[in-house]
Design an enzyme around this catalytic site. Structure first.
Site, short mmCIF file in Angstrom:
data_model
loop_
_atom_site.label_atom_id
_atom_site.label_comp_id
_atom_site.label_asym_id
_atom_site.label_seq_id
_atom_site.Cartn_x
_atom_site.Cartn_y
_atom_site.Cartn_z
N ASP A 183 0.66 -1.17 -0.09
CA ASP A 183 0.03 -0.08 -0.13
C ASP A 183 0.93 1.24 0.16
O ASP A 183 2.02 1.45 0.68
CB ASP A 183 -0.81 0.22 1.36
CG ASP A 183 -1.98 1.00 1.19
OD1 ASP A 183 -2.88 0.76 0.43
OD2 ASP A 183 -2.04 2.01 2.10
N GLU A 243 1.74 -0.13 -4.68
CA GLU A 243 0.73 0.78 -5.25
C GLU A 243 1.50 2.03 -5.23
O GLU A 243 2.15 2.59 -4.19
CB GLU A 243 -0.25 0.87 -4.26
CG GLU A 243 -1.51 1.77 -4.58
CD GLU A 243 -2.39 2.39 -3.54
OE1 GLU A 243 -3.26 2.83 -3.86
OE2 GLU A 243 -1.74 2.51 -2.44
O1 TEU Z 1 -4.73 3.80 -1.25
C1 TEU Z 1 -3.98 5.27 -1.58
C2 TEU Z 1 -4.19 6.23 -2.10
O2 TEU Z 1 -3.55 6.86 -2.21
C3 TEU Z 1 -5.84 6.33 -2.80
O3 TEU Z 1 -6.75 6.62 -1.67
C4 TEU Z 1 -5.76 7.36 -3.88
O4 TEU Z 1 -5.47 8.65 -3.13
C5 TEU Z 1 -6.97 7.47 -4.59
O5 TEU Z 1 -7.56 6.54 -4.62
C6 TEU Z 1 -6.62 8.19 -5.76
O6 TEU Z 1 -7.53 8.01 -6.65
C7 TEU Z 1 -4.36 2.99 -0.42
C8 TEU Z 1 -5.53 2.13 -0.43
O7 TEU Z 1 -5.71 1.57 -1.68
C9 TEU Z 1 -6.75 2.89 0.01
O8 TEU Z 1 -7.79 1.86 0.00
C10 TEU Z 1 -6.44 3.20 1.52
O9 TEU Z 1 -7.55 3.98 2.03
C11 TEU Z 1 -5.35 4.04 1.40
O10 TEU Z 1 -4.22 3.57 0.78
C12 TEU Z 1 -4.84 4.26 3.02
O11 TEU Z 1 -4.35 2.95 3.31
#
Ligand code: TEU
Length: 629
Positions: free
Chosen positions: A260, A349
């Site tokens: 993540d 990610e």
């Molecule tokens: O997501 C990281 C993240 O940066 C996303 O929220 C992004 O900002 C957004 O989707 C852009 O369109 C990860 C996880 O995938 C998310 O579900 C979590 O909420 C987040 O990290 C925090 O852990």
């Protein structure tokens, strides 16, 4: 499809948009980036696709929404769980994917539905038990499926014992495990300390990234919710503790991790203010909070750890291994020696522009060509770009040209944070999108339900679950629409949970027709299309391991070729995708249509009997996969 067959075999007429000579001229004039030149098919034969995560297809499961099973007491809670995933593995095998990535199921207060981890080495009772996980892993492996876990290294829950200790006092041994900061110096107005926030860093969920802790009179940093304090990755003890938790799962036999927010792990050590965003003065550019150079060192450490393990499936490592935790002792981050045949995958990610994204593949290790970063830094650019032939052609060409030698590409079209594919591009284009994703060079990642053409669901204000929406309502931040339960059968609650339970999010309304069972019976359904694409990708090494050349947009048509491996035994393919609202024509070399996204017209011939190209008609939103002679 007589019309198409007819036009292919007899047409010598000049197509509407491109005369043959014009086409050649355009094709030659396209300024291909260096690596797309025809002398290097992008197969990159030096580094043939040999790993399962290169040739395979990954499928993301959001466990809350996949399959709910009743608890031992007989009641279902409307939230999916691990036994539910195990029960649906046969579906995934018959779909034709190779690996599942499961979003977090660790013990968590669920402030961010599991992305707020309170224990990295357990299973939240909502999802089952560790024994349920072991059963899931062993069953998946027995069926030839890989299991990738979602790991959340940037932050913990504020209920994690590490944070509870850290916030207990300024001199606690774990104080430095998180990012604590004093208030700024008081100004003339003598603002109270809790209002003197250290800098302008923003939370990704809205508002300041700093939260005041009254007890110890300092702020702590949270890049997401205040219930998700950021770990201090400059602290070697933090690194060792996280690596140790990774070992816990690697020893159990998991096939890898999706990490993540990997690009956010490290923050500027001087806590400098982010500069204003000239495009939007209400926001800032994450110059000091994202993509810091030190992050690459950490990614390399993670990769080294994973590479010290062999292939979990072939080694049949279903049970806890003998060497657990010894690999990442609590005091050191010393690299481990690589396994002779490493087999676990590190996925990151990472939302960054392509030039910065590809740096996450890492640098080659000393005296070897092996890159030392993430195996697959997720490429979200097809989600973020305009849904248009030229824009997509440019992404593919630029990405391929930027990939360092030895890097394996990948593409993502949907996940639990993004509006659903079929909603973004429309149901017809979602079929074309499936062909695009599954015929590009590189590992595709599918999001559960996209194979059914599931859409975003409307969420009424009283149904909101996602904290991103609750924190900052009405700005479209909510991610509930794309997280609605999987639709399995034409029965109450679509088979997601028992008929009497209430699913945690509403079902898509047309579940009677959009469910998996109904689509399995319909040879022209979206599911049948995915099935066929996945089967073809698996069957033809050109599709899963070959090169890609001639990536060109001609008006609304995106075309590219997949080229076979140098052994000369594999088929080359032409892919033609019509992104436009009108039927279009183009030229195609001799071959046979082996798949159309509207699922009629397979077997039609293309090209002329004398070996030259002839015109071909493509419906609006249609994609063609053509095996070339
Ligand atoms: O997501 C990281 C993240 O940066 C996303 O929220 C992004 O900002 C957004 O989707 C852009 O369109 C990860 C996880 O995938 C998310 O579900 C979590 O909420 C987040 O990290 C925090 O852990």
């Amino acid at each position: 499809m007589l019309r198409r067959k007819h036009s292919r075999l007899t047409s010598r007429t000049v197509p509407l948009t491109f005369a043959p000579s014009a086409f050649k001229a355009v094709a030659l004039a396209v300024a291909f980036p260096r690596t797309i030149a025809s002398n290097r098919s992008m197969a990159d034969s030096e580094f043939a696709a040999t790993q399962w995560w290169q040739t395979g297809v990954i499928y993301q499961i959001y466990p809350r929404s996949f399959q709910d099973t009743p608890s031992p007491s007989g009641l279902a809670d409307g939230v999916g769980d691990l036994p539910g995933i195990t029960a649906r593995l046969d579906y995934l095998v018959s779909l034709g994917i190779d690996a599942i990535w499961i979003s977090p199921f660790y013990p968590s207060p669920m402030a961010d539905f599991g992305y707020d981890v309170a224990n990295y080495t357990g299973v939240d009772p909502l999802f089952g038990t560790l024994a349920d996980f072991d059963t899931l892993l062993a069953t998946a492996h027995a069926k030839g499926l890989r299991v990738i876990l979602d790991f959340v290294p940037n932050h913990t829950s504020d209920q994690h014992p590490w944070f509870l200790e850290s916030r207990s006092s300024r001199d606690n041994e774990k104080r430095d495990w998180y990012l604590w900061h004093d208030p700024t110096q008081p100004g003339d107005d003598w603002q109270p300390a809790k209002q003197r926030i250290p800098n302008n860093w923003m939370s990704n969920f809205g508002g300041s990234a700093w939260e005041w802790d009254q007890h110890t009179e300092q702020f702590y940093l949270h890049s997401f919710l205040k219930q998700q304090p950021d770990l201090n990755w400059r602290n070697p003890k933090v690194r060792a503790a996280i690596y140790s938790a990774m070992c816990f799962w690697l020893d159990r036999g998991v096939d890898g991790f999706r990490m993540d927010v990997l690009w956010l792990l490290v923050k500027d050590e001087f806590y400098r203010n982010n500069p204003p965003n000239p495009q939007d003065l209400a926001s800032t550019l994450p110059v000091f909070t994202a993509d810091q150079p030190e992050t690459h060192v950490i990614v390399a450490e993670m990769r080294t750890l994973l590479d010290s393990y062999g292939d979990a499936l072939s080694e049949n490592a279903g049970a806890p291994g003998p060497d657990s935790r010894t690999r990442a002792s609590t005091e050191t981050t010393t690299p481990n020696s690589p396994h002779p045949t490493p087999g676990r995958v590190l996925i990151g990610e990472i939302y960054l522009p392509l030039p910065e994204l590809v740096r996450y593949y890492g640098q080659p290790a000393e005296n070897t060509p092996q890159l030392r970063g993430a195996n697959l830094p997720f490429n979200f650019h097809l989600i973020q770009t305009q849904w248009q032939a030229e824009a997509i052609a440019q992404i593919i060409r630029t990405y391929e040209s930027l990939l360092p030698s030895g890097a394996w590409p990948n593409y993502v079209l949907g996940n639990h944070d993004q509006s659903r594919l079929a909603t973004r591009v429309g149901p017809q284009q979602a079929r074309l999108a499936a062909m695009l994703l599954l015929t590009l060079r590189g590992t595709p990642t599918l999001y559960y339900g996209d194979e059914l053409g599931m859409q975003d669901i409307p969420i009424a204000p009283n149904q909101v679950q996602d904290p991103a929406e609750k924190n900052d309502p009405g700005k479209g931040r909510g991610r509930d629409p794309e997280r609605s339960p999987m639709l399995w059968v034409d029965a109450p609650n679509a088979g997601f949970t028992t008929p009497t339970a209430t699913p945690w999010l509403p079902l898509q309304q047309d579940w009677q027709t959009i469910n998996a069972a109904t689509q399995q019976r319909n040879p022209k359904s979206m599911l049948s299309l995915y099935n066929k694409l996945l089967a073809l990708r698996r069957r033809h090494d050109t599709l899963h391991s070959g090169g890609i050349t001639d990536v060109v947009a001609e008006g609304n048509i995106l075309r590219y070729r997949r080229t076979g491996l140098p052994d000369g035994h594999s088929t080359d393919f032409q892919i033609l995708l019509n992104f436009g609202a009108e039927t279009a024509t183009t030229l195609c070399a001799p071959g046979t249509v082996i798949l159309t996204t509207i699922l009629d017209g397979e077997g039609s011939l293309t090209g002329n009997p004398d070996g030259t190209s002839s015109t071909i008609t493509i419906e609006s939103g249609e994609g063609l996969l053509i095996a070339l002679d």
